[in-house]
Design a protein around this motif. Structure first.
Motif: not given
Ligand SMILES: [Zn+2]
Length: 318
Positions: A61, A64, A113, A183-184
């Protein structure tokens, strides 16, 4: 100090500084608005499938970015240490470290994203959940203008396909392998998620997972990670790690493989620094230097743990 103001230059510089044991490859490139973006991979250590593997991925993404920053900074740490620490270098006779630090470079560079086609790569695999998934967020086929768009699941996007091919060729064909995808953006805590995303059914690698969780708890008793199945929070269609795990089950049933996702809880960064609400990046990344540095320190220790655990599979496999 944030060394990663220009991540792509940093990666190229890292390649120049790499000792011979480090293999670097540009897997392919993706085009967006007349620009071309390379997808880089690294491999350190023996190619023999008997050798255990730790694999690190970031930037699936694009927004992130902190995930890619952690992975690139860790690669920098390994490469620098390989130059002077002989004991550390000897570890890479017993284990292989592989990585794609920025899986979705178009999203990463353009602060989105999705990839350039508006596809959410983590909803893009052909796996469709048979259970009730969260509407829209669980993956939708309506339009690329709405987030969480799955794209054509019979023909995965180039970035998804490249990552899956890389994992098939370098990770799940090994006798013992662990991957971590960074991820975040979800929640207040840092979570280590394990399968499945598509189902609330019990993960069939749960015995190995519980052994490694117990090893983590004993080795780093003050760690901050909540280890749990992703489906505890929401189920989704099209998860690439579900797809890869099912592929492993079918083609390499006797191999041990744990696909983990680190979901860094960014809401805490927001709570402490509400101005982040006005910056798109800020919703998913620590803006203040001391928070960035803390994220680096914290996750380095965790990655080191998984590297050593991967190198000693008897400790977490039956
Ligand atoms: Zn993510």
């Amino acid at each position: 100090m944030n060394l990663l103001k220009n991540e792509f230059e940093f990666i190229e510089e890292l390649v120049k500084r790499s000792p011979d044991i480090v293999d670097h490859e540009v897997l392919d490139s993706v085009k967006f608005k007349n620009k071309s973006y390379d997808i880089h991979s690294f491999s350190i250590g023996p190619k023999d499938p008997e050798v255990p593997v730790l694999a690190l991925f970031g930037g699936v993404h694009g927004l992130e970015q902190i995930g890619s920053h952690v992975v690139i900074a860790y690669l920098n740490y390994v490469i620098e240490r390989l130059h002077w620490d002989k004991n550390f270098a000897a570890l890479f006779e017993k284990v292989r470290l592989v990585s794609i630090p920025i899986v979705n470079p178009v999203g990463f560079k353009n602060f989105r994203r999705s990839n350039g086609n508006g596809v959410d790569l983590m909803r893009n695999s052909p796996i469709s959940s048979k259970e009730k998934v969260f509407p829209i967020l669980g993956g939708q086929l309506i339009s690329s203008k709405i987030p969480w768009y799955r794209g054509d699941t019979n023909q995965m996007e180039k970035e998804s396909q490249l990552m899956c091919d890389f994992v098939k060729d370098n990770v799940i064909n090994s006798k013992n392998a662990i991957s971590i995808d960074f991820h975040s953006g979800f929640g207040f805590k840092d979570r280590l998620w394990y399968p499945y995303a598509c189902s609330k059914k019990k993960f069939d690698g749960i015995d190995n997972l519980k052994r490694i969780e117990s090893l983590l708890d004993r080795t780093l008793p003050h760690h901050i990670y909540k280890v749990e199945p992703q489906s505890d929070h929401y189920t989704t269609h099209g998860d690439l790690w579900d797809y890869l795990y099912f592929h492993k089950k079918e083609h390499h049933p006797t191999m041990n493989y744990l696909p983990l996702t680190l979901e860094m809880g960014s809401w805490i960064w927001l709570k402490k620094n509400p101005l982040q609400l006005f910056s798109k990046l800020g919703l998913f990344n620590p803006i203040k230097d001391h928070r960035f540095n803390r994220a680096m320190r914290r996750h380095f220790l965790m990655i080191d743990f998984f590297l050593k655990a991967a190198a000693n599979p008897d400790e977490w496999t039956a």
